[in-house]
Design an enzyme around this catalytic site. Sequence first.
Site, PDB file in Angstrom:
ATOM      1  N   ASP A  25       5.775 -47.176  15.425  1.00  0.00           N
ATOM      2  CA  ASP A  25       5.043 -46.819  16.643  1.00  0.00           C
ATOM      3  C   ASP A  25       4.504 -45.398  16.637  1.00  0.00           C
ATOM      4  O   ASP A  25       3.865 -44.991  17.605  1.00  0.00           O
ATOM      5  CB  ASP A  25       5.951 -46.994  17.865  1.00  0.00           C
ATOM      6  CG  ASP A  25       7.039 -45.935  17.915  1.00  0.00           C
ATOM      7  OD1 ASP A  25       7.771 -45.795  16.921  1.00  0.00           O
ATOM      8  OD2 ASP A  25       7.154 -45.243  18.939  1.00  0.00           O
ATOM      9  N   ASP A  75      13.728 -46.378  16.397  1.00  0.00           N
ATOM     10  CA  ASP A  75      13.537 -45.845  17.750  1.00  0.00           C
ATOM     11  C   ASP A  75      12.087 -45.999  18.181  1.00  0.00           C
ATOM     12  O   ASP A  75      11.173 -45.500  17.521  1.00  0.00           O
ATOM     13  CB  ASP A  75      13.935 -44.371  17.797  1.00  0.00           C
ATOM     14  CG  ASP A  75      15.381 -44.158  17.382  1.00  0.00           C
ATOM     15  OD1 ASP A  75      16.262 -44.767  18.007  1.00  0.00           O
ATOM     16  OD2 ASP A  75      15.624 -43.387  16.432  1.00  0.00           O
ATOM     17  N   ASP A 110      10.571 -49.517  11.651  1.00  0.00           N
ATOM     18  CA  ASP A 110      11.060 -48.311  12.302  1.00  0.00           C
ATOM     19  C   ASP A 110      12.103 -48.726  13.346  1.00  0.00           C
ATOM     20  O   ASP A 110      12.156 -49.886  13.764  1.00  0.00           O
ATOM     21  CB  ASP A 110       9.881 -47.584  12.949  1.00  0.00           C
ATOM     22  CG  ASP A 110      10.302 -46.340  13.695  1.00  0.00           C
ATOM     23  OD1 ASP A 110      11.072 -45.542  13.144  1.00  0.00           O
ATOM     24  OD2 ASP A 110       9.861 -46.175  14.850  1.00  0.00           O
TER      25      ASP A 110
END
Length: 226
Positions: A172, A11, A9
């Site tokens: 996240d 951001d 991922d």
Amino acid sequence: MRAEALALDLDGTLVDSAPDIAAALAHALRAEHLDARFDLPTVRGWVGDGPDALIRRALAARGVTDPHPTLLRRLRSHFDKATLAAPLAHGTVFEGIEAVMGELARSLPLVVVTNKPTPLARAVLASAGLLPHCAAVMGADRPELRKPAPAMLLAACELCGVLPSRLLMVGDGPADVRAAAAAGCLMALAGWGYGGVEEPGPAVWRLQVPRQLLALLPPRAPTASH
């Protein structure tokens, strides 16, 4: 854990880009005379589902619950232009990420899989100095690709020539966990990121620092002694 490729991922996992996302959002709203100010923690909580969802959340917070499609298109255009003009002017690469990606990329293919559109993602990665470590960048350029849909992860598996059970998704947020589960991939939760995952499940590898990913590398052959 036997991962043969990594999907990362962007951001909240590779870069702390919330300040730049907040700046681009503020620019877009000002351009349409929608003077709404949102603090950084609020915007950070909206990050993860792509700019269209971000814009809708900002409008809803301002009381605009049914925005006209033309307004949404204009806001998105302003947002994209602001992001491309300053991809990482305010944010930073998370500590340890660049070194870890450099080491991993020598042994495993790294594919960035993000809900950010591909052109914006590539601009951020280039500004962060991370693009050379990436075998590919896959962004949610169409709504059906957006995580938690498994489409981009399955495409990453095909690109890397690995089974889903050998691809590790590192992210996240809830969309990352759900996408990995839908695709049948391994999952590692970046504890330094923006969070929002309350119960990721026992199959999720919880990371505290990026260097833990180096455990995926094959052991080095011992150096011959003389």
